[in-house]
Design a protein around this motif. Structure first.
Motif, PDB file in Angstrom:
ATOM      1  N   HIS A  57       0.872  -1.271   0.072  1.00  0.00           N
ATOM      2  CA  HIS A  57       0.075  -0.047  -0.087  1.00  0.00           C
ATOM      3  C   HIS A  57       0.886   1.242   0.028  1.00  0.00           C
ATOM      4  CE1 HIS A  57       0.753  -0.796   4.267  1.00  0.00           C
ATOM      5  NE2 HIS A  57       0.657   0.549   4.242  1.00  0.00           N
ATOM      6  N   ASN A  58       2.142   1.183   0.149  1.00  0.00           N
ATOM      7  CA  ASN A  58       3.132   2.360   0.194  1.00  0.00           C
ATOM      8  C   ASN A  58       3.386   2.757  -1.084  1.00  0.00           C
ATOM      9  OD1 ASN A  58       3.036   2.701   3.161  1.00  0.00           O
ATOM     10  ND2 ASN A  58       4.244   0.762   3.375  1.00  0.00           N
ATOM     11  N   VAL A  59       3.343   1.858  -2.035  1.00  0.00           N
ATOM     12  CA  VAL A  59       4.055   2.007  -3.598  1.00  0.00           C
ATOM     13  C   VAL A  59       3.644   3.363  -3.918  1.00  0.00           C
ATOM     14  CG1 VAL A  59       4.013   1.087  -5.877  1.00  0.00           C
ATOM     15  CG2 VAL A  59       4.089  -0.307  -4.010  1.00  0.00           C
ATOM     16  N   SER A  60       2.367   3.851  -4.048  1.00  0.00           N
ATOM     17  CA  SER A  60       1.925   4.879  -4.606  1.00  0.00           C
ATOM     18  C   SER A  60       2.639   6.158  -4.027  1.00  0.00           C
ATOM     19  CB  SER A  60       0.379   5.026  -4.636  1.00  0.00           C
ATOM     20  OG  SER A  60      -0.037   5.004  -3.207  1.00  0.00           O
ATOM     21  N   SER A  61       2.682   6.177  -2.821  1.00  0.00           N
ATOM     22  CA  SER A  61       3.333   7.303  -1.927  1.00  0.00           C
ATOM     23  C   SER A  61       4.953   7.293  -2.111  1.00  0.00           C
ATOM     24  CB  SER A  61       2.867   7.435  -0.641  1.00  0.00           C
ATOM     25  OG  SER A  61       3.397   6.251  -0.004  1.00  0.00           O
ATOM     26  N   TRP A  62       5.601   6.203  -2.526  1.00  0.00           N
ATOM     27  CA  TRP A  62       6.868   6.094  -2.550  1.00  0.00           C
ATOM     28  C   TRP A  62       7.388   6.232  -3.862  1.00  0.00           C
ATOM     29  CZ3 TRP A  62       9.857   1.575   0.370  1.00  0.00           C
ATOM     30  CH2 TRP A  62       9.625   1.705   1.745  1.00  0.00           C
ATOM     31  N   THR A  63       6.820   6.041  -4.832  1.00  0.00           N
ATOM     32  CA  THR A  63       7.115   6.334  -6.171  1.00  0.00           C
ATOM     33  C   THR A  63       7.581   7.607  -6.595  1.00  0.00           C
ATOM     34  OG1 THR A  63       5.633   4.332  -7.017  1.00  0.00           O
ATOM     35  CG2 THR A  63       6.487   5.877  -8.745  1.00  0.00           C
ATOM     36  N   PRO A  64       6.997   8.804  -6.338  1.00  0.00           N
ATOM     37  CA  PRO A  64       7.210  10.123  -6.428  1.00  0.00           C
ATOM     38  C   PRO A  64       8.790  10.484  -5.787  1.00  0.00           C
ATOM     39  CG  PRO A  64       5.189  10.149  -6.062  1.00  0.00           C
ATOM     40  CD  PRO A  64       5.596   9.035  -5.750  1.00  0.00           C
TER      41      PRO A  64
ATOM     42  N   HIS B 268      -0.438  10.857   8.355  1.00  0.00           N
ATOM     43  CA  HIS B 268      -0.112   9.712   7.668  1.00  0.00           C
ATOM     44  C   HIS B 268       0.443   8.893   8.600  1.00  0.00           C
ATOM     45  CE1 HIS B 268       2.063   7.596   4.373  1.00  0.00           C
ATOM     46  NE2 HIS B 268       1.013   8.073   3.632  1.00  0.00           N
ATOM     47  N   TYR B 269       0.296   7.411   8.164  1.00  0.00           N
ATOM     48  CA  TYR B 269       0.706   6.457   8.660  1.00  0.00           C
ATOM     49  C   TYR B 269       2.200   6.360   8.911  1.00  0.00           C
ATOM     50  CZ  TYR B 269       0.942   1.469  10.785  1.00  0.00           C
ATOM     51  OH  TYR B 269       1.112   0.349  11.382  1.00  0.00           O
ATOM     52  N   GLN B 270       3.068   7.057   7.831  1.00  0.00           N
ATOM     53  CA  GLN B 270       4.331   6.908   7.884  1.00  0.00           C
ATOM     54  C   GLN B 270       5.093   8.383   8.127  1.00  0.00           C
ATOM     55  OE1 GLN B 270       5.641   5.139   4.159  1.00  0.00           O
ATOM     56  NE2 GLN B 270       5.798   2.893   5.253  1.00  0.00           N
TER      57      GLN B 270
END
Length: 542
Positions: A17-24, A194-196
């Motif tokens: 679920h973190n992929v979308s926020s990590w990509t940029p 945010h969770y992170q």
């Protein structure tokens, strides 16, 4: 093309679920380096590691994974270790490493390894290990020392729901403590909800220690910085702002600035605080004069003789307020004093002293590298000498020269005096000096009075006369006068650097000096007339 046969437990996907926020963020890092290095604490079976290996570290990058895997003493730990090894191999990228240890020893191992590297540090760090608050804080602290400037640092589980968020068994308390501790060293890229917690580091990497047999590292690695000291009253707060601002501007790393308060207002202190950047590497402290200080007894000009009693340190670089720093002070700071009390540059005006002191090499006290521990050994005698010499021609400087006859000569580059004026005049003593060291000075010292008398201005033996830039006369002929004004324009006293600011009080002071000179002339004429009248009366009586 078939997908790699990764071995993941389907019910243990805490990453995708973190992929979308990590990509940029990954694109941002790859835009800054072609060989990104990643580090993660808490790898489990390697889901996040595989993603980073493929998306961030491919091609040219690498990743280090830290997880204790029960120290390979349990069947479950061994199984997870085998899975992550298999998954990393399946990714087809050999630039990965797994350290099967708890985070603290593993991170210490990495820190020691990174010390000797040409380009140490990591560009991406993911902290997802222990949920204990103190463990999370410790992981963050050690990882921060491994993070390069600009690195992305991510803390997971900020809003973990298995424990109350204010519990010491929840990572949030540790993360919040880390954020407070390193405030000013990062930009927070994630919303507090945010969770992170996602940070971009804005400060340089600092490992913070050395290990045995690694003596090639600079002394700064031990955590030592430069100590600067000034002793000023309100009259010199404006020029002191230039001294402080330019010293910090040109000297990187840790700097502790101590200002001995000889009569500063709260406004003065506020303006001086504004001269240091928002960096945590620079601190400024104001220290009051003790009631029994020699400067309270004899006057503020003697304050530098109180430094050994006031400053809570063993070594300091003392600077007069009337200086302009033009280069890094670090090499001056590291000068070997050879077990002597201080280092200083020769005095350009009186290289071998003057009539009030015995003839021997004579230093200028405007810039001094001082071993305060050494000075404390004879400090009481120094203060006695000050009282004996309270009426000496150059007062504190004369007392210091008579007390410290065995001093380490510094290059004139570190205290360039008399530029554009008396340094140009021939002198047998001055010919012994290496005046070419002042061609491109690191420290310019604007010697002379702030507002010279008319007698000093008209003195035919010193032309142009010596004076400080901010006085009514300015510093005529001085090659660095305009550079000083340019530096002042970058301080809270910038208004004084404008043409209006420069001339606002000049006319008033000039008229005062002319009036003083006229009064002195009248007194001299009256004295001469009185002598003439007295002699005439004597002749008449004879």
């Amino acid at each position: 093309m078939t997908e790699p046969a990764y071995r993941f437990t389907s019910t243990q996907d805490w990453f995708t679920h973190n992929v979308s926020s990590w990509t940029p963020l990954i694109e941002d890092v790859k835009g800054r380096t072609s060989h990104p290095r990643a580090l993660e604490i808490g790898s489990w079976e390697g889901r996040s590691a595989i993603f980073l290996l493929n998306e961030l570290c491919n091609p040219g990058g690498s990743i280090v994974c830290i997880d204790h895997f029960d120290l390979l003493t349990t069947a479950a730990g061994k199984e997870r270790f085998e899975k992550i090894q298999h998954n990393l191999r399946s990714a087809g990228n050999d630039n990965s490493r797994v350290i099967p240890q708890f985070s603290f020893p593993a991170l210490m191992l990495l820190l020691e390894e990174e010390i000797g590297k040409q380009a140490p540090g990591f560009d991406w760090i993911y902290v997802d290990g222990s949920h204990e608050a103190d463990d999370t804080l410790l992981d963050g602290e050690l990882c921060w020392r491994l993070a390069r400037k600009g690195a992305i640092v991510i803390f997971d589980d900020y809003h973990w729901d298995a424990e109350p968020e204010d519990s010491q068994h929840h990572p949030k308390r540790g993360i919040d403590a880390f954020l407070k501790l390193h405030e000013g060293e990062y930009v927070r890229l994630s919303d507090p909800s945010h969770y992170q917690v996602v940070l971009r580091k804005t400060t340089d990497m600092r490992i913070g220690f050395l290990v045995a047999n690694n003596g090639s590292q600079p002394a700064e690695a031990f955590g030592y910085g430069v100590n600067l000291a000034l002793a000023i009253d309100s009259f010199f707060s404006m020029p002191a702002a230039v001294a402080v601002k330019t010293a910090v501007q040109h000297t990187p790393g840790r700097i502790s600035i101590y200002i001995v308060d000889c009569g500063l207002t709260e406004d003065d202190k506020r303006e001086l605080r504004h001269c240091i950047p928002g960096s945590r590497d620079v601190t400024l402290s104001f220290l009051p004069l003790p009631e029994d200080s020699i400067s309270r007894e004899l006057g503020p000009v003697w304050a530098k003789l109180d430094l050994f009693r006031i400053l809570p340190i063993e070594r300091v670089l003392y600077l007069d307020a009337d200086i302009l720093v033009r280069a890094d002070l670090t090499s001056l700071w590291h000068t070997d004093l050879q077990d002597r009390a201080l280092g200083a540059a020769p005095d350009i005006g009186h290289p071998m002293g003057h009539d009030s002191v015995e003839s021997h090499p004579y230093f200028n006290a405007g810039v001094m590298l001082m071993d305060l521990a050494k000075i404390r050994e004879t400090g009481n005698r120094l203060l006695e000498r000050a009282r004996e010499m309270r009426d000496a021609k150059f007062r504190d400087q004369d007392a210091l020269n008579l007390h410290f006859k065995d001093w380490v000569p510094l290059s004139l580059r570190w205290n360039a005096q008399g530029l554009g004026t008396y340094v140009l005049y021939p002198s047998a003593d001055r010919e012994r000096l290496k005046l070419d060291e002042m061609n491109d000075p690191a420290i310019v010292h604007f010697t002379g009075p702030v507002n010279p008398s008319l007698v000093e201005v008209l003195n035919p033996y010193v032309q142009p006369p010596t004076a400080k830039p901010w006085g009514y006369l300015g510093s005529p002929g001085h090659p660095f006068c305009e550079e000083w004004w340019g530096a002042l324009a970058k301080t809270p006293y910038a208004a004084y650097a404008t043409s209006e600011g420069r001339t606002s009080k000049r006319k008033e002071v000039m008229e005062q000096r002319i009036s003083e000179a006229a009064e002195e002339f009248r007194n001299r004429v009256q004295e001469a007339m009185n002598v003439f009248k007295f002699r005439k009366e004597e002749d008449a009586l004879a």
